[in-house]
Design a protein around this motif. Structure first.
Motif, short mmCIF file in Angstrom:
data_model
loop_
_atom_site.label_atom_id
_atom_site.label_comp_id
_atom_site.label_asym_id
_atom_site.label_seq_id
_atom_site.Cartn_x
_atom_site.Cartn_y
_atom_site.Cartn_z
N ALA A 18 0.85 -1.20 0.00
CA ALA A 18 0.00 0.00 0.00
C ALA A 18 0.87 1.24 0.00
O ALA A 18 1.99 1.23 0.50
CB ALA A 18 -0.90 0.00 1.22
N SER A 21 -2.66 7.64 -0.64
CA SER A 21 -3.44 8.13 -1.76
C SER A 21 -4.34 9.26 -1.28
O SER A 21 -5.03 9.10 -0.26
CB SER A 21 -4.30 7.01 -2.34
N ARG A 23 -6.99 10.27 -2.76
CA ARG A 23 -8.38 9.90 -3.01
C ARG A 23 -8.87 8.80 -2.07
O ARG A 23 -9.98 8.86 -1.55
CB ARG A 23 -8.52 9.44 -4.46
N TRP A 24 -8.06 7.77 -1.85
CA TRP A 24 -8.50 6.59 -1.11
C TRP A 24 -7.93 6.50 0.30
O TRP A 24 -8.34 5.64 1.06
CB TRP A 24 -8.10 5.32 -1.87
N GLN A 26 -5.29 5.06 1.27
CA GLN A 26 -4.25 4.10 0.89
C GLN A 26 -4.70 3.45 -0.40
O GLN A 26 -5.89 3.24 -0.62
CB GLN A 26 -4.08 3.02 1.96
N GLU A 27 -3.73 3.11 -1.26
CA GLU A 27 -4.06 2.37 -2.48
C GLU A 27 -3.08 1.22 -2.66
O GLU A 27 -1.93 1.30 -2.22
CB GLU A 27 -4.06 3.27 -3.71
N TYR A 57 -12.70 -3.61 -7.52
CA TYR A 57 -12.28 -2.76 -6.41
C TYR A 57 -11.03 -3.31 -5.71
O TYR A 57 -10.37 -2.59 -4.97
CB TYR A 57 -13.41 -2.54 -5.40
N LYS A 61 -4.04 -0.23 -8.06
CA LYS A 61 -4.21 1.06 -8.72
C LYS A 61 -3.03 1.38 -9.62
O LYS A 61 -3.11 2.25 -10.48
CB LYS A 61 -4.38 2.18 -7.69
#
Length: 91
Positions: A18, A21, A23-24, A26-27, A57, A61
């Motif tokens: 990970a 991020s 946006r998230w 963590q990605e 999902y 990423k």
């Protein structure tokens, strides 16, 4: 997820980690070492391949390519190294 990417014929080894991020929070990023005799493959092709066996999902990423995946003498993934690799290439 590792097994979904590892099943691609061009992949020699893979570990997921990970990274932060915006946006998230963590990605997930896949760090991939291609097999020695493998043809060139891009990140999108690996993600499409993994998409056939895991939910969207859960897909990474990003994919970071390295010549070798760092592992302990016992064969366990070095997750600290993997996280550093994931962070070093932010999208």
């Amino acid at each position: 997820m590792e097994s979904a990417i590892a099943s691609h014929p061009a992949v020699g080894d893979v570990v997921v980690a990970a990274r932060p991020s915006e946006r998230w929070g963590q990605e997930v990023v896949a760090i991939v070492a291609l097999a020695e005799d493998a043809d060139e493959v891009d990140a999108a092709a690996l993600i499409r391949h993994a998409e056939s066996s895991i939910a969207r999902y859960k897909l990474p990423k990003a994919v970071v390519f390295r010549t070798k995946i760092e592992r302990s003498p016992a064969g366990k993934a070095d997750y600290r190294w993997a996280r550093e690799q994931a962070i070093s290439e932010t999208s």
